[in-house]
Design a protein around this motif. Structure first.
Motif, mmCIF file in Angstrom:
data_model
loop_
_atom_site.group_PDB
_atom_site.id
_atom_site.type_symbol
_atom_site.label_atom_id
_atom_site.label_comp_id
_atom_site.label_asym_id
_atom_site.label_seq_id
_atom_site.Cartn_x
_atom_site.Cartn_y
_atom_site.Cartn_z
ATOM 1 N N UNK A 174 0.837 -1.206 0.000
ATOM 2 C CA UNK A 174 0.000 0.000 0.000
ATOM 3 C C UNK A 174 0.873 1.258 0.000
ATOM 4 N N UNK A 175 1.880 1.284 0.858
ATOM 5 C CA UNK A 175 2.747 2.459 0.952
ATOM 6 C C UNK A 175 3.496 2.727 -0.350
ATOM 7 N N UNK A 176 3.984 1.660 -0.974
ATOM 8 C CA UNK A 176 4.780 1.826 -2.197
ATOM 9 C C UNK A 176 3.899 2.138 -3.401
ATOM 10 N N UNK A 177 2.744 1.476 -3.502
ATOM 11 C CA UNK A 177 1.840 1.767 -4.615
ATOM 12 C C UNK A 177 1.343 3.200 -4.564
ATOM 13 N N UNK A 178 1.055 3.683 -3.363
ATOM 14 C CA UNK A 178 0.597 5.072 -3.234
ATOM 15 C C UNK A 178 1.684 6.034 -3.689
ATOM 16 N N UNK A 179 2.940 5.767 -3.296
ATOM 17 C CA UNK A 179 4.046 6.634 -3.691
ATOM 18 C C UNK A 179 4.270 6.571 -5.198
ATOM 19 N N UNK A 180 4.223 5.379 -5.757
ATOM 20 C CA UNK A 180 4.410 5.231 -7.205
ATOM 21 C C UNK A 180 3.322 5.963 -7.986
ATOM 22 N N UNK A 181 2.085 5.846 -7.494
ATOM 23 C CA UNK A 181 0.979 6.537 -8.163
ATOM 24 C C UNK A 181 1.149 8.046 -8.080
ATOM 25 N N UNK A 182 1.533 8.523 -6.909
ATOM 26 C CA UNK A 182 1.677 9.964 -6.724
ATOM 27 C C UNK A 182 2.805 10.538 -7.574
ATOM 28 N N UNK A 183 3.901 9.796 -7.689
ATOM 29 C CA UNK A 183 5.051 10.282 -8.446
ATOM 30 C C UNK A 183 4.988 9.892 -9.922
ATOM 31 N N UNK A 184 4.050 8.979 -10.250
ATOM 32 C CA UNK A 184 3.964 8.464 -11.615
ATOM 33 C C UNK A 184 5.273 7.831 -12.056
ATOM 34 N N UNK A 185 5.854 7.019 -11.138
ATOM 35 C CA UNK A 185 7.096 6.298 -11.408
ATOM 36 C C UNK A 185 6.946 4.850 -10.950
ATOM 37 N N UNK A 186 7.629 3.950 -11.642
ATOM 38 C CA UNK A 186 7.589 2.547 -11.248
ATOM 39 C C UNK A 186 8.781 2.150 -10.390
ATOM 40 N N UNK A 187 9.743 3.050 -10.245
ATOM 41 C CA UNK A 187 10.954 2.721 -9.489
ATOM 42 C C UNK A 187 10.689 2.343 -8.030
ATOM 43 N N UNK A 188 9.796 3.028 -7.312
ATOM 44 C CA UNK A 188 9.548 2.613 -5.918
ATOM 45 C C UNK A 188 9.120 1.152 -5.801
ATOM 46 N N UNK A 189 8.299 0.686 -6.752
ATOM 47 C CA UNK A 189 7.850 -0.709 -6.730
ATOM 48 C C UNK A 189 9.023 -1.650 -6.978
ATOM 49 N N UNK A 190 9.816 -1.349 -7.999
ATOM 50 C CA UNK A 190 10.952 -2.213 -8.357
ATOM 51 C C UNK A 190 11.977 -2.278 -7.232
ATOM 52 N N UNK A 191 12.306 -1.139 -6.649
ATOM 53 C CA UNK A 191 13.309 -1.099 -5.587
ATOM 54 C C UNK A 191 12.840 -1.881 -4.364
#
Length: 228
Positions: free
Chosen positions: A90-107
């Motif tokens: 939840x924390x990472x998906x929210x950050x990825x959505x907000x930043x429009x980046x996939x890097x938080x998920x991959x990392x």
């Protein structure tokens, strides 16, 4: 005053990102792994840490009551994959959505994988027995004891999430959670102190290594976070 607060927040960094030299980060990581080996030897060969292990286990066993045991057991269960995975997701998906980046998920996926593999392989390799069940709170655990998987996973998963969020609040929250998770494992009698210490050391080592591997994406994420 508000401008100064904004400037301070925007330029906030914390460990391991405030260690600028990548080679130094890797050197510290290697030293932490070596220190973990010394922790194991001291704990299993009647060294100083074996005394700490036994003393803290005795103190914990004499300090428990039913209500406290239930509360601490509830908390330590958050450290299992069944709870940690959804919270982290939840924390990472929210950050990825907000930043429009996939890097938080991959990392985060790489970090979690490294943590779980390290825990599994080292436990099976060393096969250290857990404290006897007479000193522990049920439900009992039977997997090898060294290092504490709850502790190591807490450091790596929530440490990397704190690095992704790049805020003082995130680091403080992660730090409190990491310390309490390790302490709960000792207090419940599920791990020796040295198991938890090893989890902290190996977890920090992984954060240092990951901060080097993903230096550019982490910098990009941090810049994007504080540009908003």
């Amino acid at each position: 005053m508000s401008a100064l607060r904004g400037f301070s927040h925007c330029n906030y960094t914390a460990f391991p990102m405030n260690i600028k030299n990548p080679s130094l980060r890797l050197l510290i990581a290697a030293l932490l792994v070596a220190l973990t080996a010394l922790v194991y030897l001291s704990a299993t060969r009647q060294g100083v840490l074996s005394l700490f292990d036994e003393t803290l286990l005795d103190i914990s066993a004499n300090d428990r009551n039913t209500t406290a045991a239930q509360t601490v057991t509830w908390f330590t269960n958050i450290g299992t994959t069944a709870f940690t995975a959804p919270i982290a997701t939840v924390l990472v998906l929210w950050l990825s959505w907000k930043l429009q980046q996939w890097w938080p998920i991959a990392i985060t996926i790489v970090a979690a994988t490294c943590s779980v593999l390290t825990t599994t392989l080292v436990k099976e390799w060393l096969g250290r027995p857990r404290p006897e069940h007479v000193f522990a709170v049920a439900p009992f655990e039977y997997a090898p004891s060294f290092p504490s998987g709850h502790t190591l996973n807490a450091v790596v998963v929530f440490g990397i999430i704190a690095m992704l969020y790049a805020s003082r609040r995130a680091y403080i929250a992660a730090g409190i959670y990491i310390v309490l998770m390790g302490a709960s494992r000792i207090w419940l009698g599920h791990h020796w102190f040295s198991d938890v210490l090893a989890g902290w050391l190996l977890g920090i080592a992984w954060l240092l290594v990951l901060s080097v591997i993903f230096a550019k994406p982490l910098h990009t994420i941090r810049a994007a976070r504080h540009a908003r």
